[in-house]
Design a protein around this motif. Structure first.
Motif, PDB file in Angstrom:
ATOM      1  N   VAL A  84       0.810  -1.221   0.000  1.00  0.00           N
ATOM      2  CA  VAL A  84       0.000   0.000   0.000  1.00  0.00           C
ATOM      3  C   VAL A  84       0.843   1.270   0.000  1.00  0.00           C
ATOM      4  CG1 VAL A  84      -1.924  -1.156   1.123  1.00  0.00           C
ATOM      5  CG2 VAL A  84      -0.213   0.011   2.528  1.00  0.00           C
ATOM      6  N   ARG A  85       2.169   1.165   0.318  1.00  0.00           N
ATOM      7  CA  ARG A  85       3.051   2.324   0.439  1.00  0.00           C
ATOM      8  C   ARG A  85       2.643   3.194   1.634  1.00  0.00           C
ATOM      9  NH1 ARG A  85       7.252   2.029  -0.229  1.00  0.00           N
ATOM     10  NH2 ARG A  85       7.765   4.114  -0.926  1.00  0.00           N
ATOM     11  N   GLY A  86       3.507   4.091   2.049  1.00  0.00           N
ATOM     12  CA  GLY A  86       3.293   4.807   3.293  1.00  0.00           C
ATOM     13  C   GLY A  86       2.791   6.225   3.169  1.00  0.00           C
ATOM     14  N   LEU A  87       2.484   6.691   1.963  1.00  0.00           N
ATOM     15  CA  LEU A  87       2.078   8.080   1.773  1.00  0.00           C
ATOM     16  C   LEU A  87       0.685   8.134   1.168  1.00  0.00           C
ATOM     17  CD1 LEU A  87       5.454   9.393   0.286  1.00  0.00           C
ATOM     18  CD2 LEU A  87       4.743   9.320   2.670  1.00  0.00           C
ATOM     19  N   ASP A  88      -0.104   9.115   1.589  1.00  0.00           N
ATOM     20  CA  ASP A  88      -1.499   9.170   1.174  1.00  0.00           C
ATOM     21  C   ASP A  88      -1.692   9.492  -0.297  1.00  0.00           C
ATOM     22  OD1 ASP A  88      -2.305   8.520   3.676  1.00  0.00           O
ATOM     23  OD2 ASP A  88      -3.124  10.484   4.210  1.00  0.00           O
ATOM     24  N   TYR A  89      -0.702  10.108  -0.940  1.00  0.00           N
ATOM     25  CA  TYR A  89      -0.948  10.556  -2.313  1.00  0.00           C
ATOM     26  C   TYR A  89      -0.906   9.432  -3.348  1.00  0.00           C
ATOM     27  CZ  TYR A  89       4.250  11.136  -2.252  1.00  0.00           C
ATOM     28  OH  TYR A  89       5.602  10.975  -2.123  1.00  0.00           O
ATOM     29  N   TYR A  90      -0.491   8.226  -2.968  1.00  0.00           N
ATOM     30  CA  TYR A  90      -0.384   7.152  -3.954  1.00  0.00           C
ATOM     31  C   TYR A  90      -1.751   6.634  -4.389  1.00  0.00           C
ATOM     32  CZ  TYR A  90       4.661   6.736  -3.350  1.00  0.00           C
ATOM     33  OH  TYR A  90       6.001   6.968  -3.335  1.00  0.00           O
ATOM     34  N   ASN A  91      -1.865   6.319  -5.674  1.00  0.00           N
ATOM     35  CA  ASN A  91      -3.037   5.636  -6.230  1.00  0.00           C
ATOM     36  C   ASN A  91      -2.591   4.902  -7.488  1.00  0.00           C
ATOM     37  OD1 ASN A  91      -3.185   7.684  -8.433  1.00  0.00           O
ATOM     38  ND2 ASN A  91      -3.875   9.037  -6.764  1.00  0.00           N
ATOM     39  N   SER A  92      -3.450   4.060  -8.029  1.00  0.00           N
ATOM     40  CA  SER A  92      -3.124   3.278  -9.217  1.00  0.00           C
ATOM     41  C   SER A  92      -1.846   2.462  -8.972  1.00  0.00           C
ATOM     42  CB  SER A  92      -3.013   4.195 -10.442  1.00  0.00           C
ATOM     43  OG  SER A  92      -2.933   3.439 -11.632  1.00  0.00           O
ATOM     44  N   THR A  93      -0.879   2.531  -9.866  1.00  0.00           N
ATOM     45  CA  THR A  93       0.322   1.697  -9.761  1.00  0.00           C
ATOM     46  C   THR A  93       1.151   2.057  -8.524  1.00  0.00           C
ATOM     47  OG1 THR A  93       0.425   1.578 -12.175  1.00  0.00           O
ATOM     48  CG2 THR A  93       2.399   0.936 -10.963  1.00  0.00           C
ATOM     49  N   ALA A  94       1.513   1.025  -7.763  1.00  0.00           N
ATOM     50  CA  ALA A  94       2.432   1.179  -6.640  1.00  0.00           C
ATOM     51  C   ALA A  94       3.458   0.059  -6.729  1.00  0.00           C
ATOM     52  CB  ALA A  94       1.692   1.113  -5.309  1.00  0.00           C
ATOM     53  N   PHE A  95       4.685   0.334  -6.309  1.00  0.00           N
ATOM     54  CA  PHE A  95       5.704  -0.703  -6.395  1.00  0.00           C
ATOM     55  C   PHE A  95       6.796  -0.497  -5.352  1.00  0.00           C
ATOM     56  CE2 PHE A  95       7.345   2.678  -9.079  1.00  0.00           C
ATOM     57  CZ  PHE A  95       8.722   2.666  -8.860  1.00  0.00           C
ATOM     58  N   GLU A  96       7.489  -1.580  -5.045  1.00  0.00           N
ATOM     59  CA  GLU A  96       8.679  -1.548  -4.207  1.00  0.00           C
ATOM     60  C   GLU A  96       9.726  -2.456  -4.821  1.00  0.00           C
ATOM     61  OE1 GLU A  96       7.727  -2.603  -0.182  1.00  0.00           O
ATOM     62  OE2 GLU A  96       6.782  -0.664   0.243  1.00  0.00           O
ATOM     63  N   ILE A  97      10.981  -2.145  -4.544  1.00  0.00           N
ATOM     64  CA  ILE A  97      12.083  -3.005  -4.951  1.00  0.00           C
ATOM     65  C   ILE A  97      12.735  -3.516  -3.677  1.00  0.00           C
ATOM     66  CG2 ILE A  97      14.315  -3.123  -6.112  1.00  0.00           C
ATOM     67  CD1 ILE A  97      13.295  -1.033  -8.060  1.00  0.00           C
ATOM     68  N   MET A  98      12.841  -4.845  -3.580  1.00  0.00           N
ATOM     69  CA  MET A  98      13.319  -5.485  -2.361  1.00  0.00           C
ATOM     70  C   MET A  98      14.566  -6.301  -2.654  1.00  0.00           C
ATOM     71  SD  MET A  98       9.728  -6.756  -0.713  1.00  0.00           S
ATOM     72  CE  MET A  98       8.426  -5.574  -0.305  1.00  0.00           C
ATOM     73  N   LEU A  99      15.370  -6.447  -1.622  1.00  0.00           N
ATOM     74  CA  LEU A  99      16.567  -7.278  -1.711  1.00  0.00           C
ATOM     75  C   LEU A  99      16.317  -8.547  -0.922  1.00  0.00           C
ATOM     76  CD1 LEU A  99      19.541  -7.376  -2.743  1.00  0.00           C
ATOM     77  CD2 LEU A  99      20.204  -6.606  -0.478  1.00  0.00           C
ATOM     78  N   GLU A 100      16.409  -9.682  -1.584  1.00  0.00           N
ATOM     79  CA  GLU A 100      16.231 -10.962  -0.929  1.00  0.00           C
ATOM     80  C   GLU A 100      17.583 -11.501  -0.476  1.00  0.00           C
ATOM     81  OE1 GLU A 100      12.593 -13.141  -2.957  1.00  0.00           O
ATOM     82  OE2 GLU A 100      14.127 -12.646  -4.442  1.00  0.00           O
ATOM     83  N   GLY A 101      17.568 -12.356   0.531  1.00  0.00           N
ATOM     84  CA  GLY A 101      18.806 -12.978   0.987  1.00  0.00           C
ATOM     85  C   GLY A 101      19.172 -12.538   2.386  1.00  0.00           C
ATOM     86  N   GLU A 102      20.119 -13.264   2.979  1.00  0.00           N
ATOM     87  CA  GLU A 102      20.527 -13.003   4.350  1.00  0.00           C
ATOM     88  C   GLU A 102      21.579 -11.892   4.405  1.00  0.00           C
ATOM     89  OE1 GLU A 102      21.898 -16.632   5.989  1.00  0.00           O
ATOM     90  OE2 GLU A 102      19.948 -17.651   5.818  1.00  0.00           O
ATOM     91  N   GLY A 103      21.736 -11.379   5.598  1.00  0.00           N
ATOM     92  CA  GLY A 103      22.808 -10.418   5.821  1.00  0.00           C
ATOM     93  C   GLY A 103      22.418  -8.972   5.600  1.00  0.00           C
ATOM     94  N   PHE A 104      21.129  -8.714   5.323  1.00  0.00           N
ATOM     95  CA  PHE A 104      20.715  -7.339   5.045  1.00  0.00           C
ATOM     96  C   PHE A 104      19.853  -6.763   6.157  1.00  0.00           C
ATOM     97  CE2 PHE A 104      18.140  -4.218   2.472  1.00  0.00           C
ATOM     98  CZ  PHE A 104      19.176  -3.313   2.317  1.00  0.00           C
ATOM     99  N   GLY A 105      19.476  -7.574   7.132  1.00  0.00           N
ATOM    100  CA  GLY A 105      18.646  -7.069   8.207  1.00  0.00           C
ATOM    101  C   GLY A 105      17.166  -7.276   7.928  1.00  0.00           C
ATOM    102  N   ALA A 106      16.354  -6.781   8.865  1.00  0.00           N
ATOM    103  CA  ALA A 106      14.914  -7.027   8.783  1.00  0.00           C
ATOM    104  C   ALA A 106      14.232  -6.179   7.721  1.00  0.00           C
ATOM    105  CB  ALA A 106      14.271  -6.754  10.148  1.00  0.00           C
TER     106      ALA A 106
END
Length: 422
Positions: free
Chosen positions: A257-279
């Motif tokens: 959902v993202r953290g800001l109220d102005y978002y609508n329609s397309t939303a996206f995040e880029i994540m890093l998978e794997g160990e050693g990067f923290g929570a």
């Protein structure tokens, strides 16, 4: 009194600052390829801009902004994010009337949020972001996500994942909002005080709550994808189809959902998978903000963008053991023997720098052996030895520090000697 750096900030020292410069240079080069141009906005704005643009119900506005009164009694806030300020500038400078549309912009600079400092989260942090304003076309959504993914590929990051969702248009969001209220309202007393307030102001924010993320009602909360109208569904399908055509893999996450109220329609995040990067696995995020330009006083001009933290990129690079190709080496180090030679050395260093070479000399009156050690420590390709005898003869000794080869050349030949070998 011992002065210390404010909590949640950092000093970026020589040796580390070169990594930042390298990343910023790569970001600018990437934006040039995509035809995005730089915009620079103030580090502080009117508080109302963020309250209206970012949203009154967000944690950023309610808990995290650095807000103060200036000498004129005006409420001023250090920018907590970049989009609202860019949109304000877009409206104020009437960029919607410029011939080239959409306006494709990028920015980089410090942002400020008062939150608990932890790994990857600072109270002063640096964001790089882009905004494409003035176009509602699935192709520009895909371009923005492609640029974001290319950014991380530039640095050789592996296990980077694109996660997408659609938050729908206004009518879709209203239908979903009503469904969320029906879902959470009977058990809302089991949630934190923030979620109780969000139920009335913006129930979508409940899905982004960290404190109640394990509550059973979160797992089976109504999905926005089930409430998209035909237009929003078709738009999202086109976005996915174009990502497929570019060979960009992605996952659909209805809970994004993202953290800001102005978002609508397309939303996206880029994540890093794997160990050693923290929570905290999210590297960056963004999405559409159709309606934000109008909310800030401009004409109808849909937009989309994303932002990333350079600190988190550096953490990801360290987690994967990726070293940036940065070298801090000198072209030449001038070794000085005696006061007469020092005056001449100052001239030699000055002229070599004017010719474009990276040059250093001794200013601490070290012995000759100590100067050669300094040249070696700094990675100098050449040493240029100047003593009183060299000044009288009009020559210097130029030594290749890699091969050990030495030459005696005139002062006017130093630059050419170095150039022919570098």
């Amino acid at each position: 009194m011992n002065y210390q750096i404010p909590k949640g900030t950092q000093d970026i020292l020589p040796g580390e600052s070169e990594r930042w410069q390298y990343i910023e240079q790569k970001a600018r080069q990437l934006c040039e390829r995509y035809n995005y141009r730089e915009i620079r906005t103030p580090m502080f704005e009117q508080t109302e801009l963020f309250a209206r643009g970012v949203g009154d119900t967000t944690d950023i506005v309610q808990k995290e902004m650095y807000t103060f009164k200036d000498h004129g009694g005006r409420s001023i806030t250090l920018r907590p994010e970049g989009t609202a300020a860019v949109v304000r500038s877009y409206v104020e400078n009437k960029m919607h009337g410029w011939a080239e549309q959409p306006q494709k912009l990028y920015y980089t600079g410090p942002m400020f949020r008062y939150e608990r400092p932890q790994s990857g989260r600072m109270r002063q942090f640096v964001q790089f972001g882009i905004e494409a304003i003035g176009c509602e076309d699935p192709a520009i959504d895909v371009e923005v996500m492609a640029l974001a993914m290319d950014f991380y590929r530039e640095f050789g990051l592996n296990n980077v994942k694109l996660v997408i969702n659609s938050l729908g248009d206004q009518s879709s969001r209203k239908a979903h909002r009503d469904a969320l209220v029906r879902h959470f309202e009977p058990s809302i007393d089991e949630f934190c005080s923030d979620c109780k307030e969000r139920l009335e102001t913006n129930p979508l924010r409940i899905l982004d709550c960290k404190q109640d993320s394990d509550h059973p009602l979160m797992a089976d909360a109504p999905s926005i994808l089930d409430y998209l109208n035909d237009e929003s569904r078709e738009y999202f399908e086109t976005v996915k189809s174009q990502l497929d055509s570019l060979g960009i893999p992605y996952e659909v996450d209805p809970g994004l959902v993202r953290g800001l109220d102005y978002y609508n329609s397309t939303a996206f995040e880029i994540m890093l998978e794997g160990e050693g990067f923290g929570a905290i696995s999210t590297l960056s995020g963004g999405g559409r903000y159709n309606g934000l330009v109008e909310d800030i006083g401009g004409p109808q001009a849909p937009g989309i963008g994303f932002a990333l933290s350079i600190e988190r990129l550096l953490m990801a690079l360290d987690a994967q053991g990726i070293e940036l190709p940065i070298e801090h080496k000198l072209d030449a180090y001038v070794v000085v023997m005696g006061d007469v030679a020092k005056q001449k050395a100052v001239q030699v260093v000055h002229h070599l720098r004017k010719d474009g070479y990276r040059v250093e000399m001794d200013y601490l009156n070290k012995k000759m052996k100590g100067q050669f050690k300094a040249a070696d420590r700094l990675g100098a390709s050449y040493t240029i030895v100047i003593g009183e005898d060299e000044v009288n003869a009009g020559t210097v000794n130029v030594k290749n520090m890699h091969s050990g080869e030495q030459k005696t050349v005139g002062f006017e030949e130093i630059s050419n000697t170095i150039e022919s070998s570098l």
